[in-house]
Design a protein around this motif. Structure first.
Motif, PDB file in Angstrom:
ATOM      1  N   ARG A  61     -20.194   9.217  -0.087  1.00  0.00           N
ATOM      2  CA  ARG A  61     -20.857   8.905   1.176  1.00  0.00           C
ATOM      3  C   ARG A  61     -19.841   8.554   2.261  1.00  0.00           C
ATOM      4  O   ARG A  61     -19.984   8.973   3.413  1.00  0.00           O
ATOM      5  CB  ARG A  61     -21.833   7.746   0.973  1.00  0.00           C
ATOM      6  CG  ARG A  61     -22.597   7.363   2.200  1.00  0.00           C
ATOM      7  CD  ARG A  61     -23.602   8.414   2.592  1.00  0.00           C
ATOM      8  NE  ARG A  61     -24.340   7.935   3.748  1.00  0.00           N
ATOM      9  CZ  ARG A  61     -24.588   8.646   4.819  1.00  0.00           C
ATOM     10  NH1 ARG A  61     -24.204   9.900   4.893  1.00  0.00           N
ATOM     11  NH2 ARG A  61     -25.243   8.132   5.831  1.00  0.00           N
ATOM     12  N   GLN A  62     -18.814   7.792   1.910  1.00  0.00           N
ATOM     13  CA  GLN A  62     -17.785   7.433   2.878  1.00  0.00           C
ATOM     14  C   GLN A  62     -17.040   8.673   3.373  1.00  0.00           C
ATOM     15  O   GLN A  62     -16.766   8.807   4.568  1.00  0.00           O
ATOM     16  CB  GLN A  62     -16.785   6.464   2.272  1.00  0.00           C
ATOM     17  CG  GLN A  62     -17.341   5.067   2.105  1.00  0.00           C
ATOM     18  CD  GLN A  62     -16.361   4.134   1.423  1.00  0.00           C
ATOM     19  OE1 GLN A  62     -15.367   4.568   0.848  1.00  0.00           O
ATOM     20  NE2 GLN A  62     -16.672   2.841   1.451  1.00  0.00           N
ATOM     21  N   ARG A  63     -16.751   9.582   2.474  1.00  0.00           N
ATOM     22  CA  ARG A  63     -16.080  10.818   2.870  1.00  0.00           C
ATOM     23  C   ARG A  63     -16.990  11.686   3.758  1.00  0.00           C
ATOM     24  O   ARG A  63     -16.519  12.321   4.700  1.00  0.00           O
ATOM     25  CB  ARG A  63     -15.644  11.616   1.659  1.00  0.00           C
ATOM     26  CG  ARG A  63     -14.512  10.953   0.914  1.00  0.00           C
ATOM     27  CD  ARG A  63     -14.049  11.775  -0.240  1.00  0.00           C
ATOM     28  NE  ARG A  63     -13.050  11.054  -1.017  1.00  0.00           N
ATOM     29  CZ  ARG A  63     -12.365  11.584  -2.006  1.00  0.00           C
ATOM     30  NH1 ARG A  63     -12.569  12.841  -2.357  1.00  0.00           N
ATOM     31  NH2 ARG A  63     -11.493  10.869  -2.668  1.00  0.00           N
ATOM     32  N   GLU A  64     -18.272  11.682   3.436  1.00  0.00           N
ATOM     33  CA  GLU A  64     -19.236  12.438   4.240  1.00  0.00           C
ATOM     34  C   GLU A  64     -19.290  11.882   5.667  1.00  0.00           C
ATOM     35  O   GLU A  64     -19.316  12.640   6.639  1.00  0.00           O
ATOM     36  CB  GLU A  64     -20.617  12.351   3.581  1.00  0.00           C
ATOM     37  CG  GLU A  64     -21.696  13.136   4.266  1.00  0.00           C
ATOM     38  CD  GLU A  64     -23.025  12.978   3.563  1.00  0.00           C
ATOM     39  OE1 GLU A  64     -23.972  12.454   4.191  1.00  0.00           O
ATOM     40  OE2 GLU A  64     -23.107  13.349   2.385  1.00  0.00           O
ATOM     41  N   LYS A  65     -19.296  10.575   5.806  1.00  0.00           N
ATOM     42  CA  LYS A  65     -19.319   9.947   7.109  1.00  0.00           C
ATOM     43  C   LYS A  65     -18.051  10.264   7.899  1.00  0.00           C
ATOM     44  O   LYS A  65     -18.107  10.474   9.101  1.00  0.00           O
ATOM     45  CB  LYS A  65     -19.459   8.430   6.974  1.00  0.00           C
ATOM     46  CG  LYS A  65     -20.840   7.966   6.697  1.00  0.00           C
ATOM     47  CD  LYS A  65     -20.865   6.449   6.663  1.00  0.00           C
ATOM     48  CE  LYS A  65     -22.233   5.918   6.830  1.00  0.00           C
ATOM     49  NZ  LYS A  65     -22.226   4.440   6.865  1.00  0.00           N
ATOM     50  N   GLN A  66     -16.905  10.273   7.238  1.00  0.00           N
ATOM     51  CA  GLN A  66     -15.643  10.549   7.918  1.00  0.00           C
ATOM     52  C   GLN A  66     -15.598  11.978   8.455  1.00  0.00           C
ATOM     53  O   GLN A  66     -15.071  12.213   9.543  1.00  0.00           O
ATOM     54  CB  GLN A  66     -14.463  10.334   6.978  1.00  0.00           C
ATOM     55  CG  GLN A  66     -14.183   8.889   6.696  1.00  0.00           C
ATOM     56  CD  GLN A  66     -13.058   8.703   5.687  1.00  0.00           C
ATOM     57  OE1 GLN A  66     -12.573   9.664   5.115  1.00  0.00           O
ATOM     58  NE2 GLN A  66     -12.679   7.455   5.475  1.00  0.00           N
ATOM     59  N   THR A  67     -16.157  12.926   7.717  1.00  0.00           N
ATOM     60  CA  THR A  67     -16.127  14.315   8.168  1.00  0.00           C
ATOM     61  C   THR A  67     -17.101  14.560   9.312  1.00  0.00           C
ATOM     62  O   THR A  67     -16.900  15.444  10.102  1.00  0.00           O
ATOM     63  CB  THR A  67     -16.443  15.287   7.016  1.00  0.00           C
ATOM     64  OG1 THR A  67     -17.728  14.988   6.483  1.00  0.00           O
ATOM     65  CG2 THR A  67     -15.379  15.204   5.940  1.00  0.00           C
ATOM     66  N   ASN A  68     -18.151  13.739   9.407  1.00  0.00           N
ATOM     67  CA  ASN A  68     -19.137  13.908  10.470  1.00  0.00           C
ATOM     68  C   ASN A  68     -18.673  13.310  11.803  1.00  0.00           C
ATOM     69  O   ASN A  68     -19.179  13.651  12.846  1.00  0.00           O
ATOM     70  CB  ASN A  68     -20.483  13.287  10.087  1.00  0.00           C
ATOM     71  CG  ASN A  68     -21.184  14.095   9.010  1.00  0.00           C
ATOM     72  OD1 ASN A  68     -20.902  15.283   8.839  1.00  0.00           O
ATOM     73  ND2 ASN A  68     -22.088  13.484   8.306  1.00  0.00           N
ATOM     74  N   ASN A  69     -17.725  12.417  11.763  1.00  0.00           N
ATOM     75  CA  ASN A  69     -17.260  11.769  12.999  1.00  0.00           C
ATOM     76  C   ASN A  69     -16.297  12.620  13.736  1.00  0.00           C
ATOM     77  O   ASN A  69     -15.598  13.394  13.565  1.00  0.00           O
ATOM     78  CB  ASN A  69     -16.619  10.414  12.716  1.00  0.00           C
ATOM     79  CG  ASN A  69     -17.687   9.399  12.360  1.00  0.00           C
ATOM     80  OD1 ASN A  69     -18.836   9.544  12.772  1.00  0.00           O
ATOM     81  ND2 ASN A  69     -17.316   8.398  11.618  1.00  0.00           N
ATOM     82  N   THR A 129     -20.683   6.045  -3.620  1.00  0.00           N
ATOM     83  CA  THR A 129     -20.218   5.335  -2.433  1.00  0.00           C
ATOM     84  C   THR A 129     -19.034   6.061  -1.808  1.00  0.00           C
ATOM     85  O   THR A 129     -18.984   6.257  -0.591  1.00  0.00           O
ATOM     86  CB  THR A 129     -19.821   3.889  -2.785  1.00  0.00           C
ATOM     87  OG1 THR A 129     -20.974   3.217  -3.295  1.00  0.00           O
ATOM     88  CG2 THR A 129     -19.293   3.154  -1.578  1.00  0.00           C
ATOM     89  N   GLU A 130     -18.093   6.482  -2.637  1.00  0.00           N
ATOM     90  CA  GLU A 130     -16.932   7.200  -2.123  1.00  0.00           C
ATOM     91  C   GLU A 130     -17.348   8.538  -1.511  1.00  0.00           C
ATOM     92  O   GLU A 130     -16.842   8.929  -0.452  1.00  0.00           O
ATOM     93  CB  GLU A 130     -15.910   7.421  -3.245  1.00  0.00           C
ATOM     94  CG  GLU A 130     -14.664   8.128  -2.809  1.00  0.00           C
ATOM     95  CD  GLU A 130     -13.830   7.389  -1.776  1.00  0.00           C
ATOM     96  OE1 GLU A 130     -13.082   8.050  -1.024  1.00  0.00           O
ATOM     97  OE2 GLU A 130     -13.923   6.148  -1.699  1.00  0.00           O
ATOM     98  N   THR A 136     -13.081  15.780  -3.435  1.00  0.00           N
ATOM     99  CA  THR A 136     -14.520  15.698  -3.170  1.00  0.00           C
ATOM    100  C   THR A 136     -15.309  16.502  -4.196  1.00  0.00           C
ATOM    101  O   THR A 136     -16.349  16.053  -4.680  1.00  0.00           O
ATOM    102  CB  THR A 136     -14.821  16.198  -1.745  1.00  0.00           C
ATOM    103  OG1 THR A 136     -14.045  15.422  -0.827  1.00  0.00           O
ATOM    104  CG2 THR A 136     -16.285  16.027  -1.409  1.00  0.00           C
TER     105      THR A 136
END
Length: 66
Positions: free
Chosen positions: A58-66, A55-56, A11
């Protein structure tokens, strides 16, 4: 830069690379407006590379927030 290469980066590396590539893109656009580049397709490639990196991230950011 291929998607597989992007996914292989950490990251921190992604953030640094995205910032560097975005700065390079801005500089290339400025240079192109002053005097045309030999290959304007490089701007398109660099723009897409920046998009892949962001994009990558953002995808990693979304995964850590879930």
């Amino acid at each position: 830069m291929k998607n597989a290469e992007v996914k292989g980066l950490s990251t921190k590396e992604l953030k640094e690379r995205a910032d560097a590539e975005a700065a390079s893109l801005d500089q290339m656009k400025i240079n192109h407006s002053i005097s045309p580049l030999d290959s304007p397709a490089k701007i398109k490639q660099l723009r897409r590379t920046v998009a892949r990196l962001k994009t990558e991230l953002r995808q990693r950011e979304k995964q850590t927030n879930n």
